[in-house]
Design a protein around this motif. Structure first.
Motif, mmCIF file in Angstrom:
data_model
loop_
_atom_site.group_PDB
_atom_site.id
_atom_site.type_symbol
_atom_site.label_atom_id
_atom_site.label_comp_id
_atom_site.label_asym_id
_atom_site.label_seq_id
_atom_site.Cartn_x
_atom_site.Cartn_y
_atom_site.Cartn_z
ATOM 1 N N ASN A 41 0.868 -1.120 -0.040
ATOM 2 C CA ASN A 41 0.019 0.028 -0.164
ATOM 3 C C ASN A 41 0.905 1.338 0.064
ATOM 4 O OD1 ASN A 41 -2.360 -1.514 -0.026
ATOM 5 N ND2 ASN A 41 -2.823 -1.551 2.157
ATOM 6 N N PHE A 42 2.205 1.076 -0.133
ATOM 7 C CA PHE A 42 3.052 2.308 -0.142
ATOM 8 C C PHE A 42 2.761 3.286 -1.229
ATOM 9 C CE2 PHE A 42 6.646 4.462 -2.006
ATOM 10 C CZ PHE A 42 7.031 5.256 -0.870
ATOM 11 N N PRO A 43 2.833 4.465 -1.156
ATOM 12 C CA PRO A 43 2.966 5.305 0.040
ATOM 13 C C PRO A 43 1.716 5.322 0.776
ATOM 14 C CG PRO A 43 2.477 6.867 -1.818
ATOM 15 C CD PRO A 43 2.520 5.326 -2.536
ATOM 16 N N GLN A 44 1.747 5.388 2.153
ATOM 17 C CA GLN A 44 0.713 5.705 2.960
ATOM 18 C C GLN A 44 0.700 7.211 3.495
ATOM 19 O OE1 GLN A 44 1.133 2.566 6.196
ATOM 20 N NE2 GLN A 44 0.559 0.893 4.624
ATOM 21 N N GLY A 45 0.336 7.894 2.788
ATOM 22 C CA GLY A 45 0.016 9.291 3.075
ATOM 23 C C GLY A 45 1.387 10.283 2.489
ATOM 24 N N PRO A 46 1.309 11.394 2.841
ATOM 25 C CA PRO A 46 2.438 12.131 2.176
ATOM 26 C C PRO A 46 3.947 11.908 2.350
ATOM 27 C CG PRO A 46 0.820 13.648 3.459
ATOM 28 C CD PRO A 46 0.474 12.101 3.855
ATOM 29 N N VAL A 47 4.791 11.984 1.264
ATOM 30 C CA VAL A 47 6.075 11.760 1.493
ATOM 31 C C VAL A 47 6.859 13.024 1.906
ATOM 32 C CG1 VAL A 47 8.145 10.906 0.005
ATOM 33 C CG2 VAL A 47 6.019 9.751 -0.229
ATOM 34 N N GLU A 48 7.905 12.933 2.582
ATOM 35 C CA GLU A 48 8.729 14.192 2.849
ATOM 36 C C GLU A 48 9.991 13.949 2.134
ATOM 37 O OE1 GLU A 48 11.250 15.179 6.730
ATOM 38 O OE2 GLU A 48 9.265 15.324 6.984
ATOM 39 N N MET A 49 10.158 15.076 1.305
ATOM 40 C CA MET A 49 11.431 15.022 0.537
ATOM 41 C C MET A 49 12.461 16.170 1.237
ATOM 42 S SD MET A 49 13.058 13.683 -2.222
ATOM 43 C CE MET A 49 11.744 13.639 -3.449
ATOM 44 N N ILE A 50 13.536 15.562 2.014
ATOM 45 C CA ILE A 50 14.322 16.552 2.627
ATOM 46 C C ILE A 50 15.388 17.145 1.552
ATOM 47 C CG2 ILE A 50 16.347 16.426 4.228
ATOM 48 C CD1 ILE A 50 14.949 14.176 5.852
ATOM 49 N N VAL A 51 15.777 18.394 1.631
ATOM 50 C CA VAL A 51 16.509 19.158 1.020
ATOM 51 C C VAL A 51 17.429 19.596 1.828
ATOM 52 C CG1 VAL A 51 17.331 21.228 -0.417
ATOM 53 C CG2 VAL A 51 14.978 19.876 -0.944
ATOM 54 N N PRO A 52 19.051 19.310 1.974
ATOM 55 C CA PRO A 52 19.756 19.780 2.922
ATOM 56 C C PRO A 52 20.489 20.991 2.834
ATOM 57 C CG PRO A 52 20.792 17.906 1.702
ATOM 58 C CD PRO A 52 19.260 18.281 1.332
ATOM 59 N N PHE A 53 19.705 21.884 2.220
ATOM 60 C CA PHE A 53 20.319 23.123 1.937
ATOM 61 C C PHE A 53 19.280 24.229 1.860
ATOM 62 C CE2 PHE A 53 23.661 20.480 0.285
ATOM 63 C CZ PHE A 53 24.968 21.215 0.701
ATOM 64 N N ALA A 54 19.501 25.400 2.051
ATOM 65 C CA ALA A 54 18.403 26.714 2.269
ATOM 66 C C ALA A 54 17.561 26.588 1.070
ATOM 67 C CB ALA A 54 19.314 27.877 2.695
ATOM 68 N N ALA A 55 16.317 27.201 1.684
ATOM 69 C CA ALA A 55 15.314 27.320 0.412
ATOM 70 C C ALA A 55 15.581 28.599 -0.475
ATOM 71 C CB ALA A 55 13.908 27.659 1.076
ATOM 72 N N GLY A 56 15.083 28.304 -1.751
ATOM 73 C CA GLY A 56 15.524 29.554 -2.667
ATOM 74 C C GLY A 56 16.645 29.512 -3.458
ATOM 75 N N GLY A 61 10.336 4.325 3.366
ATOM 76 C CA GLY A 61 10.025 5.250 1.911
ATOM 77 C C GLY A 61 9.295 6.642 2.162
ATOM 78 N N GLN A 62 8.541 6.666 3.243
ATOM 79 C CA GLN A 62 7.993 7.987 3.556
ATOM 80 C C GLN A 62 8.679 9.148 3.746
ATOM 81 O OE1 GLN A 62 4.475 6.102 2.816
ATOM 82 N NE2 GLN A 62 4.424 8.235 3.316
ATOM 83 N N GLY A 89 20.898 13.080 -6.319
ATOM 84 C CA GLY A 89 19.438 12.509 -6.672
ATOM 85 C C GLY A 89 18.795 12.405 -5.423
ATOM 86 N N VAL A 90 18.061 11.066 -5.435
ATOM 87 C CA VAL A 90 17.248 10.713 -4.262
ATOM 88 C C VAL A 90 17.693 9.624 -3.401
ATOM 89 C CG1 VAL A 90 14.797 10.007 -3.751
ATOM 90 C CG2 VAL A 90 15.434 11.516 -5.713
ATOM 91 N N LEU A 91 17.846 9.773 -2.237
ATOM 92 C CA LEU A 91 18.239 8.783 -1.330
ATOM 93 C C LEU A 91 17.089 8.363 -0.438
ATOM 94 C CD1 LEU A 91 21.626 10.278 0.047
ATOM 95 C CD2 LEU A 91 21.205 8.342 -1.836
ATOM 96 N N ALA A 92 17.110 7.092 0.169
ATOM 97 C CA ALA A 92 16.111 6.480 1.079
ATOM 98 C C ALA A 92 17.001 6.024 2.217
ATOM 99 C CB ALA A 92 15.295 5.455 0.559
ATOM 100 N N PRO A 93 16.473 5.839 3.412
ATOM 101 C CA PRO A 93 17.453 5.256 4.559
ATOM 102 C C PRO A 93 17.688 3.881 4.103
ATOM 103 C CG PRO A 93 15.368 6.387 5.325
ATOM 104 C CD PRO A 93 15.069 6.448 3.916
#
Length: 338
Positions: A45-60, A106-107, A271-275
């Motif tokens: 059933n993944f995803p179960q709700g919103p997925v959080e995408m961390i960006v490790p640098f400042a906005a903008g 995966g969330q 790119g994209v990383l997961a735990p």
């Protein structure tokens, strides 16, 4: 005299009582099957709700804009909201540490340049994560850095820069966005390969460095090629070489360092990383969705307008590049004593 008869109650005995043993066995088996079924259903059933995408640098910044354009396409494919969350600080280490400690379902993911993973752990020993803390999902982009000079600079080629530095050590100054940055490491490799000494001026970001470059106070600037597109179009700056293993598609006439005679490549990809330990079924869905998002018309249209180089690679190739880049950066960092 009164006698009290003690009533002995039968005690459960899984060995001596076959009926009870069978009952316990069947109950245990049913529990195991139920757990397996629940886990299977959770991953299916993944995803179960919103997925959080961390960006490790400042906005903008450029990475943030890239992440938001990609996440929009990613969200439509996953059919769930993908929220970009900026966790900046320590050159990306804070955001990646957050991902390393997140639940492996995966969330929670990260959209990040490789340098925060392949360089920072070699420089900062207190960082608790490493390559094994994450599972690569897919490579999405390249950030191609370049050597930029004023349009009236006497340096027409990289050979001109090297010739001047060889004749007068430390006479050619260059600016970067900071010590340990991709441009700094790449230019240090140029010095080692050409056996010359350049004068590094480290800034707290590209803004102040660009002011000195445009003011004629630096021999050259090591910059993200796409970030100076407007100055190049205006005829203020010229690019004389790029640090990557291929030419920038937006500046096809500019050679790579190797093509210019110096055997150096300093990659900046991401790119994209997961735990680590994210379930296989979840990873498979993330990986296929990542590919579709990276190749989607909407994301490619945004990238073309922004001058962002899209370079999709599947998980296995992304993981291999991360390992190779980590080894390369470790060698450079050790040589520089950073």
């Amino acid at each position: 005299m009164t006698y009290t008869k003690k009533i002995e109650r039968p005690q459960p005995n899984c060995v001596g009582n076959p009926t009870t043993a069978r009952s316990v066995y069947h109950l245990t088996l049913a529990g195991i099957v139920l757990c397996i079924a629940s886990a299977s259903q959770a991953t299916t059933n993944f995803p179960q709700g919103p997925v959080e995408m961390i960006v490790p640098f400042a906005a903008g910044g450029g990475l943030d804009q890239n992440a938001r354009a990609f996440s929009k396409a990613f969200s439509e494919i996953l059919n769930t909201p993908v929220a970009v969350v900026n966790r900046d600080g320590a050159a990306g280490a804070i955001g990646l540490a957050g991902l390393a400690g997140a639940k492996a379902d995966g969330q929670t993911l990260a959209f990040t340049p490789a340098v925060s993973l392949t360089s920072q752990p070699h420089r900062v020993k207190s960082i608790k994560y490493n390559l094994e803390s994450f599972t690569p999902v897919c490579q999405v982009f390249d950030n191609i850095f370049a050597i930029a000079v004023l349009s009236n600079s006497p340096y027409k080629t990289l050979s001109d820069v090297i010739a001047k530095a060889r004749a007068e050590p430390d006479s050619v100054s260059y600016g970067t966005s900071g010590i340990g940055s991709i441009p700094h490491l790449g230019t240090a490799d140029i010095e080692a390969a050409a056996n010359v000494r350049l004068n590094h001026v480290a800034y707290k970001g590209d803004g102040p460095m660009m002011q000195d470059l445009l003011g004629g106070r630096l021999g050259f600037g090591a910059v993200l090629a796409s970030s100076v597109a407007s100055q190049i179009q205006a005829g203020t700056l010229r690019l004389i070489a790029v640090y990557s293993d291929r030419r920038h598609p937006g500046f096809a006439s500019v050679p790579t360092l190797k093509e210019a005679g110096v055997p150096v490549v300093q990659l900046s990809f991401g790119g994209v990383l997961a735990p680590a330990k994210t379930p296989t079924e979840v990873l498979q869905k993330l990986q296929s969705s990542c590919e579709r998002a990276a190749k989607s018309p909407a994301y490619l249209e945004w990238a073309a307008k922004a001058g962002q180089v899209v370079d999709y690679l599947p998980a296995e190739d992304f993981a291999r590049k991360l390992r190779e880049d980590s080894q390369s950066k470790e060698a450079t960092i050790k040589r520089l004593g950073l």
